[in-house]
Enzyme design. Structure first.
Site, mmCIF file in Angstrom:
data_model
loop_
_atom_site.group_PDB
_atom_site.id
_atom_site.type_symbol
_atom_site.label_atom_id
_atom_site.label_comp_id
_atom_site.label_asym_id
_atom_site.label_seq_id
_atom_site.Cartn_x
_atom_site.Cartn_y
_atom_site.Cartn_z
ATOM 1 N NE ARG A 150 -2.732 -15.939 6.679
ATOM 2 C CZ ARG A 150 -2.376 -17.204 6.883
ATOM 3 N NH1 ARG A 150 -2.806 -17.844 7.932
ATOM 4 N NH2 ARG A 150 -1.570 -17.814 6.057
ATOM 5 C CB ILE A 151 -3.851 -12.333 0.744
ATOM 6 C CG1 ILE A 151 -2.517 -12.551 1.475
ATOM 7 C CG2 ILE A 151 -3.714 -11.247 -0.333
ATOM 8 C CD1 ILE A 151 -1.420 -13.150 0.630
ATOM 9 N NE ARG A 231 4.149 -18.855 -5.208
ATOM 10 C CZ ARG A 231 4.252 -17.890 -4.299
ATOM 11 N NH1 ARG A 231 3.786 -16.679 -4.530
ATOM 12 N NH2 ARG A 231 4.854 -18.141 -3.141
ATOM 13 C CD GLU A 260 7.388 -14.660 -10.586
ATOM 14 O OE1 GLU A 260 6.169 -14.872 -10.664
ATOM 15 O OE2 GLU A 260 7.987 -14.473 -9.518
ATOM 16 C CG HIS A 279 6.833 -12.594 -6.844
ATOM 17 N ND1 HIS A 279 6.783 -13.916 -7.220
ATOM 18 C CD2 HIS A 279 6.278 -12.548 -5.602
ATOM 19 C CE1 HIS A 279 6.245 -14.635 -6.241
ATOM 20 N NE2 HIS A 279 5.935 -13.819 -5.242
HETATM 21 C C1 DGY Z 1 4.925 -15.306 -0.653
HETATM 22 O O1 DGY Z 1 4.904 -14.930 0.497
HETATM 23 O O2 DGY Z 1 4.555 -16.435 -0.981
HETATM 24 C C2 DGY Z 1 5.442 -14.363 -1.672
HETATM 25 O O3 DGY Z 1 5.197 -14.809 -2.951
HETATM 26 C C3 DGY Z 1 6.915 -14.120 -1.483
HETATM 27 O O4 DGY Z 1 7.587 -15.314 -1.475
#
Ligand code: DGY
Length: 314
Positions: A150-151, A231, A260, A279
């Site tokens: 989706r992203i 990540r 992180e 983040h």
């Molecule tokens: C996610 O939605 O996974 C972002 O990293 C925030 O937690």
């Protein structure tokens, strides 16, 4: 009815306000007293606390784990399923803000926004010099998206506005996206070799852990940039450090790191061909509010019907 007791740490005022008086929030602990543990019926994972089998076993009355965010690599979902505890997350609502942030980092590192900002505030900026801080043109360049979920799709939509050629790599081809967005599937090696920008949007799994290491960075063009919105552990930190220092690649934009945060004296933090954010992918007002709302909807569903609106399968 007494309030439902949930465990969660660092919940901001808006979260507490929207939870309302029917919920009592107790601080996160991995060592609750047995009396406390019995009262807790839900875990709100805010800011990625680790949830695993031994932790779950401390809470005999746990009904749901509700995650603020879409990525659940900090939760052992299989351990939850084995105990019949549903896990909820917040997919969809953060795609646009995360894609926006992808372009913020991509443009910042390609066009020297951060180093330029520091320079523009300092004493050395005495006159306009057309030879200063010349960056790489984003418009018309080639973007490689690793993980067209989706992203990744929203990143592709934005890239179209920049007239970019868009390659993607997924385990499976997405022919609908190819039709709708004009994206072209290729192998990871090909994507790395061709991309002017390589942008990571895959979940963290055993398969993607360490996906980008020395051989992959070596495959990228010396003029290319790596963007990590996925990540931290998807990229091997030491390999990236060498690649940036020795200019195997031109630069990187990182929203996430491994570890992180990085230790404050980590050499990556001294590099000027790196732009780093703490983040912030989904950190816009509208998105963060919606993430809270969805987390709470999942909480109540878990406490009542057990059927979450947005649930994660192992
Ligand atoms: C996610 O939605 O996974 C972002 O990293 C925030 O937690």
């Amino acid at each position: 009815m007494p309030p439902a007791v949930v465990m969660g740490d660092g919940l901001p005022p808006l979260f507490l306000e929207l939870l309302g008086p029917d919920v009592e929030v107790v601080p996160w602990t991995t060592e609750p007293s047995s009396a406390d543990a019995r009262r807790i019926v839900a875990l709100i994972t805010y800011g990625h606390p680790r949830v695993d089998g031994p932790l779950l076993d401390r809470f005999p009355n746990l009904k749901v784990v509700t995650n603020h965010g879409v990525g659940v690599d900090h939760i052992d979902v299989a351990a939850c399923a084995a105990r019949r505890i549903p896990v909820g997350n917040t997919p969809g609502c953060l795609d646009a803000s995360t894609a926006d942030m992808t372009f913020a980092l991509l443009l910042a590192v390609a066009r020297n926004v951060v180093v330029g900002d520091h320079f523009a505030r300092g004493p050395e900026f005495t006159h306009y010099d057309p030879a200063m801080w010349i960056g790489s043109e984003v418009s018309g360049s080639t973007l490689g998206i690793v993980g067209l979920g989706r992203i990744g799709r929203q990143v592709a939509q934005r890239a179209r506005g920049f007239d970019m050629r868009i390659l993607y790599h997924n385990r499976h081809r997405d022919t609908a996206a190819e039709r709708e967005l004009g994206v072209v599937w290729c192998s990871l090696d090909e994507l790395l070799a061709q991309g002017d920008f390589v942008s990571l949007h895959c979940p963290l799994t055993p398969q993607t852990t360490g996906l980008i290491g020395q051989p992959q960075l070596r495959r990228m063009k010396p003029s290319a940039f790596l963007i990590n919105m996925a990540r931290g552990p998807v990229v091997q930190t030491e390999a990236l450090l060498v690649a940036l220092r020795e200019r195997w690649i031109a630069g990187a934009g990182l929203d996430v790191t491994d570890p992180e945060p990085l230790p404050r004296n980590h050499p990556l933090l001294g590099l000027d061909n790196l732009v780093i954010a703490p983040h912030l992918g989904s950190a816009s007002n509208r998105t963060r509010r919606r993430m809270i709302e969805m987390s709470i909807e999942n909480l109540w569903a878990g406490l009542t019907t057990g059927q979450l609106s947005w649930s994660v399968q192992p």
